[in-house]
Design a protein around this motif. Structure first.
Motif, PDB file in Angstrom:
ATOM      1  N   GLN A  26       0.729  -1.192  -0.006  1.00 36.11           N
ATOM      2  CA  GLN A  26       0.002   0.088   0.109  1.00 36.11           C
ATOM      3  C   GLN A  26       0.964   1.323   0.085  1.00 36.11           C
ATOM      4  O   GLN A  26       0.713   2.030  -0.519  1.00 36.11           O
ATOM      5  CB  GLN A  26      -0.903   0.048   1.097  1.00 36.11           C
ATOM      6  N   ALA A  27       2.107   1.234   0.766  1.00 34.71           N
ATOM      7  CA  ALA A  27       2.753   2.343   0.793  1.00 34.71           C
ATOM      8  C   ALA A  27       4.233   1.874   1.286  1.00 34.71           C
ATOM      9  O   ALA A  27       4.459   0.636   1.775  1.00 34.71           O
ATOM     10  CB  ALA A  27       2.401   3.414   1.480  1.00 34.71           C
ATOM     11  N   VAL A  36       3.100   6.376  -1.328  1.00 35.08           N
ATOM     12  CA  VAL A  36       1.807   5.629  -1.426  1.00 35.08           C
ATOM     13  C   VAL A  36       1.700   5.268  -3.096  1.00 35.08           C
ATOM     14  O   VAL A  36       1.459   6.042  -3.697  1.00 35.08           O
ATOM     15  CB  VAL A  36       0.642   6.428  -0.743  1.00 35.08           C
ATOM     16  N   GLN A  39      -4.106   4.681  -5.430  1.00 29.55           N
ATOM     17  CA  GLN A  39      -5.332   4.364  -4.822  1.00 29.55           C
ATOM     18  C   GLN A  39      -6.490   4.415  -5.566  1.00 29.55           C
ATOM     19  O   GLN A  39      -6.737   5.672  -6.097  1.00 29.55           O
ATOM     20  CB  GLN A  39      -5.726   5.032  -3.540  1.00 29.55           C
ATOM     21  N   LEU A  64      -5.990   7.022   0.494  1.00 34.02           N
ATOM     22  CA  LEU A  64      -4.811   7.734   0.878  1.00 34.02           C
ATOM     23  C   LEU A  64      -4.488   8.346   2.320  1.00 34.02           C
ATOM     24  O   LEU A  64      -3.502   8.094   2.867  1.00 34.02           O
ATOM     25  CB  LEU A  64      -4.668   9.122  -0.126  1.00 34.02           C
ATOM     26  N   ILE A  67      -4.045   5.340   4.617  1.00 40.13           N
ATOM     27  CA  ILE A  67      -2.362   5.084   4.609  1.00 40.13           C
ATOM     28  C   ILE A  67      -1.543   5.878   5.050  1.00 40.13           C
ATOM     29  O   ILE A  67      -0.696   5.232   5.938  1.00 40.13           O
ATOM     30  CB  ILE A  67      -2.130   4.327   3.025  1.00 40.13           C
ATOM     31  N   LEU A  68      -1.578   7.150   4.829  1.00 43.13           N
ATOM     32  CA  LEU A  68      -0.742   7.867   5.306  1.00 43.13           C
ATOM     33  C   LEU A  68      -0.823   8.159   6.902  1.00 43.13           C
ATOM     34  O   LEU A  68       0.187   8.436   7.471  1.00 43.13           O
ATOM     35  CB  LEU A  68      -1.020   9.253   4.796  1.00 43.13           C
ATOM     36  N   GLU A 126      -1.989   8.590  -6.584  1.00 36.14           N
ATOM     37  CA  GLU A 126      -0.797   8.208  -5.829  1.00 36.14           C
ATOM     38  C   GLU A 126      -0.151   9.415  -5.189  1.00 36.14           C
ATOM     39  O   GLU A 126      -0.569  10.497  -5.529  1.00 36.14           O
ATOM     40  CB  GLU A 126       0.273   7.315  -6.646  1.00 36.14           C
TER      41      GLU A 126
END
Length: 133
Positions: A26-27, A36, A39, A64, A67-68, A126
């Motif tokens: 994912q990242a 990342v 997505q 995003l 995930i971040l 991304e």
């Protein structure tokens, strides 16, 4: 021979975003940045958020963000994005949704139309972000 420094590289995974649909993470956090993967509008359960570009763009940005945050960063720390569109006619719609995620000054960005996206998605985004220190 010049010595090359090694940078710690860590795979980032969260269940708050859809699992990778191929052999990628994912990242990846490396040094002071997190990269990342693109997505799409997939919900964490792997189903598409909807058939429209609005729902898909909104979900891609939610992914995003999740995930971040898992990586220890945030949308506020994004320095560069790339937006892939299945149809450039959707540019204005995606822009309006995208702007809501970056109200305090948007990151650098590229936006391109592509021939086709995985799962026939309408948009993929991304990002590269700074990690919190």
């Amino acid at each position: 021979m010049r010595k090359v420094s090694t940078v710690e590289r860590k795979s980032i995974q969260t269940t708050k975003a859809p699992a990778a649909i191929g052999p990628y993470s994912q990242a990846i956090a490396a040094g002071s940045f997190v990269f990342v993967s693109g997505q799409m509008g997939l919900k964490p359960d792997g189903e598409m958020a909807g058939s429209g570009v609005e729902e898909q763009a909104s979900q891609a940005l939610k992914n995003l963000k999740a995930i971040l945050e898992e990586a220890g960063s945030s949308l506020a720390n994004v320095v560069k994005t790339t937006v892939f569109l299945a149809d450039m006619q959707d540019f204005a719609v995606v822009n309006a949704i995208y702007a809501q995620s970056f109200p305090g000054g948007p990151p650098a960005r590229s936006a391109v139309q592509v021939a086709r996206l995985p799962k026939d998605a309408k948009v993929e985004i991304e990002a590269i972000a700074m990690l919190e220190v």
